[in-house]
Enzyme design. Structure first.
Site, PDB file in Angstrom:
ATOM      1  CG  ASP A  98      -7.468  -6.468   0.814  1.00 31.75           C
ATOM      2  OD1 ASP A  98      -7.070  -6.019   1.898  1.00 31.75           O
ATOM      3  OD2 ASP A  98      -8.490  -6.036   0.240  1.00 31.75           O
ATOM      4  CG  HIS A 298      -2.405  -5.099   2.895  1.00 34.30           C
ATOM      5  ND1 HIS A 298      -2.955  -6.152   3.585  1.00 34.30           N
ATOM      6  CD2 HIS A 298      -3.325  -4.750   1.945  1.00 34.30           C
ATOM      7  CE1 HIS A 298      -4.161  -6.430   3.095  1.00 34.30           C
ATOM      8  NE2 HIS A 298      -4.392  -5.598   2.103  1.00 34.30           N
TER       9      HIS A 298
END
Length: 322
Positions: A98, A298
């Site tokens: 991320d 994610h």
């Protein structure tokens, strides 16, 4: 596996670490902590590496307060350079997820002598674009698409962290649920926020914890963010235009070290990073692979630890740099 505080030249940094051997640095994203890398730390240590994951600047055991401009990409990369030196090393492999992927890519871009191989999870390398800073460009693209504001634009507001600080447990639960691979598509976050909504209100109120996250694990996140708040982590986003102004010297520069990218097939970030993902072979001159994990979302290193660990160990072992 142990937690300790490492005093660097500029600040103390809390780290989670295990193992002896060549150094592998693991950089978390938003809204995460070093503990998001537990499975990777264990696997890397068992394989003969010294795996170190810091709580990044503004997070957990490495809180500020810092002024907003203190979260620029130069500060974040500088923290990692300081940490490697404080650990008594001169080089390492760097892995990020991320926002941590963006930091890892820039570690490799700015200090190739120290960060000799790089892997990014979930967020592809995004080169500096000529023509102006990114936030106005994002706003223009969102307007043309008619999908609402990209959440990054909303996070530029001075009080953007307030809705997170008001109820950290709900904020974290919605963030993890909205971007998880087990969440049905129609209930996932898209990254775009319609008028009258905010980043949390677009996630269903009955959001649950992802299947991989226990109540005990979640409580660790809630405790840390309740104690130190979200302002510092969200200031990372508020520095995006500043980062653009500070990095003209990197314009058109490529990453030449061995590199790897891993992404979940159902990661909502792909809704707005697809162009960068497709362009990676142009910017990563020694790209060893782009791995798409079927059905994953994610939070990829926590959702699919075995597959991510296997890919990382193969990449590090074949890179020949440590």
């Amino acid at each position: 596996m142990q937690t300790r505080t490492v005093q660097t030249d500029t600040r103390p940094q809390a780290v989670l670490e295990a193992g002896d051997g060549p150094l592998v640095l693991l950089i978390h994203g938003f809204p995460e902590l070093a503990l998001s890398w537990r499975d990777q730390i264990a696997a890397l240590a068992q394989a003969g590496y010294h795996a170190v994951a810091p709580d990044m600047r503004g997070y957990g055991g490495s809180p500020g307060p810092d002024p907003r401009d203190g979260y620029s990409i130069l500060h974040l990369v500088g923290d990692m350079v300081d940490l490697v030196r404080a650990l008594g090393q001169t080089h390492c492999v760097v892995i990020g997820h991320d926002w941590g992927a963006a930091v890892a890519w820039h570690c490799a871009l700015m200090r190739p002598d120290m960060f000799r191989a790089v892997a990014g999870l979930s967020v592809p390398f995004q080169p500096r674009r000529a023509g102006g800073p990114p936030i106005p460009a994002m706003a223009a693209i969102s307007k043309r698409a008619g999908l609402g504001d990209l959440y990054i634009s909303r996070l530029q507001a001075d009080d953007a962290h307030a809705i997170f600080d008001a109820d950290p447990a709900t904020a974290l639960r919605k963030c993890f649920y909205g971007y998880d691979g087990a969440t049905p598509t129609q209930r996932q976050s898209t990254g775009f926020i319609p008028a009258g909504e905010n980043m949390l209100s677009v996630v269903p109120e009955d959001a649950t914890l992802p299947p991989w996250m226990s109540e005990t694990h979640f409580a660790e996140y809630v405790s840390a963010f309740s104690a130190f708040g979200f302002k510092g982590p969200i200031d990372w986003y508020r520095c995006l235009d500043l980062n653009w102004s500070l990095t003209a010297y990197l314009q058109d520069r490529r990453i030449d070290q061995p590199s790897l990218f891993i992404v979940g097939e159902r990661d909502p970030v792909r809704n707005y990073s697809g162009k960068h993902e497709a362009e990676q072979p142009l910017w990563l001159t020694d790209l060893r692979g782009q791995i798409v994990l079927s059905g994953a979302g994610h939070w990829i290193q926590q959702e699919r630890p075995d597959e991510v660990n296997a890919a990382l160990l193969k990449f590090i072992g074949n890179s020949g740099v440590i």
